[in-house]
Write a protein that holds these residues in place. Structure first.
Motif, mmCIF file in Angstrom:
data_model
loop_
_atom_site.group_PDB
_atom_site.id
_atom_site.type_symbol
_atom_site.label_atom_id
_atom_site.label_comp_id
_atom_site.label_asym_id
_atom_site.label_seq_id
_atom_site.Cartn_x
_atom_site.Cartn_y
_atom_site.Cartn_z
ATOM 1 N N LYS A 176 -4.741 -2.231 -7.827
ATOM 2 C CA LYS A 176 -5.795 -3.217 -8.084
ATOM 3 C C LYS A 176 -6.915 -3.104 -7.058
ATOM 4 O O LYS A 176 -7.992 -3.640 -7.253
ATOM 5 C CB LYS A 176 -5.207 -4.624 -8.084
ATOM 6 C CG LYS A 176 -4.287 -4.868 -9.272
ATOM 7 C CD LYS A 176 -3.755 -6.281 -9.300
ATOM 8 C CE LYS A 176 -2.816 -6.465 -10.481
ATOM 9 N NZ LYS A 176 -2.160 -7.779 -10.447
ATOM 10 N N TYR A 177 -6.608 -2.406 -5.947
ATOM 11 C CA TYR A 177 -7.647 -2.127 -4.956
ATOM 12 C C TYR A 177 -7.393 -0.742 -4.376
ATOM 13 O O TYR A 177 -6.271 -0.428 -3.972
ATOM 14 C CB TYR A 177 -7.669 -3.164 -3.829
ATOM 15 C CG TYR A 177 -8.713 -2.832 -2.803
ATOM 16 C CD1 TYR A 177 -10.061 -3.072 -3.071
ATOM 17 C CD2 TYR A 177 -8.387 -2.222 -1.603
ATOM 18 C CE1 TYR A 177 -11.049 -2.713 -2.160
ATOM 19 C CE2 TYR A 177 -9.365 -1.867 -0.684
ATOM 20 C CZ TYR A 177 -10.688 -2.115 -0.970
ATOM 21 O OH TYR A 177 -11.670 -1.766 -0.078
ATOM 22 N N ILE A 178 -8.439 0.080 -4.334
ATOM 23 C CA ILE A 178 -8.384 1.403 -3.731
ATOM 24 C C ILE A 178 -9.279 1.369 -2.499
ATOM 25 O O ILE A 178 -10.479 1.091 -2.601
ATOM 26 C CB ILE A 178 -8.852 2.497 -4.716
ATOM 27 C CG1 ILE A 178 -7.947 2.521 -5.941
ATOM 28 C CG2 ILE A 178 -8.882 3.860 -4.015
ATOM 29 C CD1 ILE A 178 -8.438 3.394 -7.083
ATOM 30 N N SER A 179 -8.679 1.608 -1.347
ATOM 31 C CA SER A 179 -9.427 1.585 -0.090
ATOM 32 C C SER A 179 -10.536 2.629 -0.111
ATOM 33 O O SER A 179 -10.437 3.651 -0.780
ATOM 34 C CB SER A 179 -8.473 1.858 1.082
ATOM 35 O OG SER A 179 -9.209 1.988 2.282
ATOM 36 N N HIS A 180 -11.564 2.378 0.666
ATOM 37 C CA HIS A 180 -12.629 3.345 0.859
ATOM 38 C C HIS A 180 -12.232 4.383 1.904
ATOM 39 O O HIS A 180 -12.940 5.360 2.110
ATOM 40 C CB HIS A 180 -13.920 2.647 1.283
ATOM 41 C CG HIS A 180 -14.400 1.676 0.264
ATOM 42 N ND1 HIS A 180 -14.967 2.062 -0.934
ATOM 43 C CD2 HIS A 180 -14.380 0.324 0.238
ATOM 44 C CE1 HIS A 180 -15.267 0.991 -1.646
ATOM 45 N NE2 HIS A 180 -14.927 -0.070 -0.957
ATOM 46 N N LYS A 181 -11.085 4.150 2.549
ATOM 47 C CA LYS A 181 -10.611 5.029 3.620
ATOM 48 C C LYS A 181 -9.391 5.815 3.159
ATOM 49 O O LYS A 181 -8.606 5.343 2.341
ATOM 50 C CB LYS A 181 -10.211 4.199 4.837
ATOM 51 C CG LYS A 181 -11.278 3.219 5.274
ATOM 52 C CD LYS A 181 -11.875 3.633 6.554
ATOM 53 C CE LYS A 181 -12.893 2.591 7.003
ATOM 54 N NZ LYS A 181 -13.857 3.145 7.874
ATOM 55 N N ASN A 182 -9.210 6.985 3.722
ATOM 56 C CA ASN A 182 -8.036 7.796 3.441
ATOM 57 C C ASN A 182 -6.827 7.291 4.232
ATOM 58 O O ASN A 182 -6.985 6.558 5.218
ATOM 59 C CB ASN A 182 -8.297 9.259 3.796
ATOM 60 C CG ASN A 182 -9.203 9.956 2.804
ATOM 61 O OD1 ASN A 182 -9.424 9.467 1.694
ATOM 62 N ND2 ASN A 182 -9.745 11.090 3.191
ATOM 63 N N MET A 196 0.846 -1.190 0.000
ATOM 64 C CA MET A 196 0.000 0.000 0.000
ATOM 65 C C MET A 196 0.879 1.236 0.000
ATOM 66 O O MET A 196 1.672 1.457 0.904
ATOM 67 C CB MET A 196 -0.946 0.032 1.204
ATOM 68 C CG MET A 196 -1.863 1.271 1.185
ATOM 69 S SD MET A 196 -3.114 1.294 2.491
ATOM 70 C CE MET A 196 -4.455 0.431 1.638
ATOM 71 N N GLY A 197 0.711 2.026 -1.060
ATOM 72 C CA GLY A 197 1.416 3.288 -1.193
ATOM 73 C C GLY A 197 0.434 4.371 -1.587
ATOM 74 O O GLY A 197 -0.713 4.084 -1.924
ATOM 75 N N THR A 217 -2.108 -1.648 -3.714
ATOM 76 C CA THR A 217 -3.289 -1.009 -3.145
ATOM 77 C C THR A 217 -2.936 0.409 -2.710
ATOM 78 O O THR A 217 -1.765 0.745 -2.571
ATOM 79 C CB THR A 217 -3.824 -1.787 -1.926
ATOM 80 O OG1 THR A 217 -2.857 -1.718 -0.868
ATOM 81 C CG2 THR A 217 -4.117 -3.226 -2.262
ATOM 82 N N CYS A 218 -3.965 1.207 -2.471
ATOM 83 C CA CYS A 218 -3.724 2.576 -2.022
ATOM 84 C C CYS A 218 -4.907 3.081 -1.220
ATOM 85 O O CYS A 218 -6.024 2.573 -1.341
ATOM 86 C CB CYS A 218 -3.437 3.497 -3.201
ATOM 87 S SG CYS A 218 -4.833 3.778 -4.300
ATOM 88 N N PRO A 219 -4.678 4.123 -0.411
ATOM 89 C CA PRO A 219 -5.784 4.787 0.273
ATOM 90 C C PRO A 219 -6.639 5.565 -0.729
ATOM 91 O O PRO A 219 -6.192 5.863 -1.845
ATOM 92 C CB PRO A 219 -5.087 5.768 1.234
ATOM 93 C CG PRO A 219 -3.668 5.328 1.306
ATOM 94 C CD PRO A 219 -3.376 4.656 0.007
ATOM 95 N N GLN A 220 -7.822 5.937 -0.324
ATOM 96 C CA GLN A 220 -8.750 6.693 -1.174
ATOM 97 C C GLN A 220 -8.150 8.004 -1.658
ATOM 98 O O GLN A 220 -8.406 8.428 -2.776
ATOM 99 C CB GLN A 220 -10.051 6.960 -0.400
ATOM 100 C CG GLN A 220 -11.087 7.729 -1.176
ATOM 101 C CD GLN A 220 -11.567 7.007 -2.417
ATOM 102 O OE1 GLN A 220 -11.834 5.820 -2.367
ATOM 103 N NE2 GLN A 220 -11.676 7.698 -3.529
#
Length: 175
Positions: free
Chosen positions: A140-146, A109-110, A126-129
């Protein structure tokens, strides 16, 4: 056909996180003596500790270097903490070689450009919103959270749930 991010989560054994903008919200408070202070989310810390105690590898690779951050992460049980890292790809390659971890087993996650090249190497970027557009475009996945607001907890929880280890951890620890 490409695997969905949920299918990729089945193969994850290792979590690698950046610090600023991922474990923190990217804000820096400047004390009178010039010390830079950050805040971290307790729920992110709790999930990282649960992952470690459930047998996952957890690693930190960050360009920033703050001994308070190192101490916090060590207190959670994280032993692979790489702060002040000028070349994240090199550190990633050394880490995965040392522990014989295949890149496709890694969730990274970056949130910003310094994470870009290493994220292109892992199984589940993956990454934060609130990540930069360039990072969102390769995730490939973007979190719903910041960042700093539970994004780390969200991805760890999802992986552990997909693998049937989330509630198993808590039932075994009577937390």
């Amino acid at each position: 056909m490409a695997k969905s991010y949920k299918e990729i989560m089945n193969d994850i054994t290792t979590f690698i996180f950046d610090v600023d903008g991922v474990l923190t919200d990217g804000s820096v408070y400047i004390a009178n003596d010039g010390e830079l202070l950050r805040t971290m989310n307790i729920k992110d810390g709790y999930a990282m500790k649960a992952a470690i105690e459930s047998g996952y590898n957890v690693c930190i690779i960050s360009g920033g270097k703050n001994e308070g951050v190192r101490l916090r992460l060590r207190n959670l049980g994280i032993t692979d903490i790489h702060l002040g890292t000028p070349n994240k790809v090199e550190t990633f390659e050394e880490y995965t070689e040392l522990y014989a971890i295949a890149p496709e087993q890694v969730l990274y996650m970056g949130d910003d450009i310094p994470d870009y090249h290493v994220m292109k190497l892992v199984g589940l970027p993956t990454c934060p919103q609130d990540a930069s557009p360039e990072i969102k475009s390769i995730s490939k996945y973007i979190s719903h959270k910041n960042g700093g607001k539970g994004a780390v907890r969200e991805v760890i929880e999802q992986v552990m749930k997909v693998q049937g280890k989330w509630m198993e951890y808590f039932e075994g620890n009577n937390n």
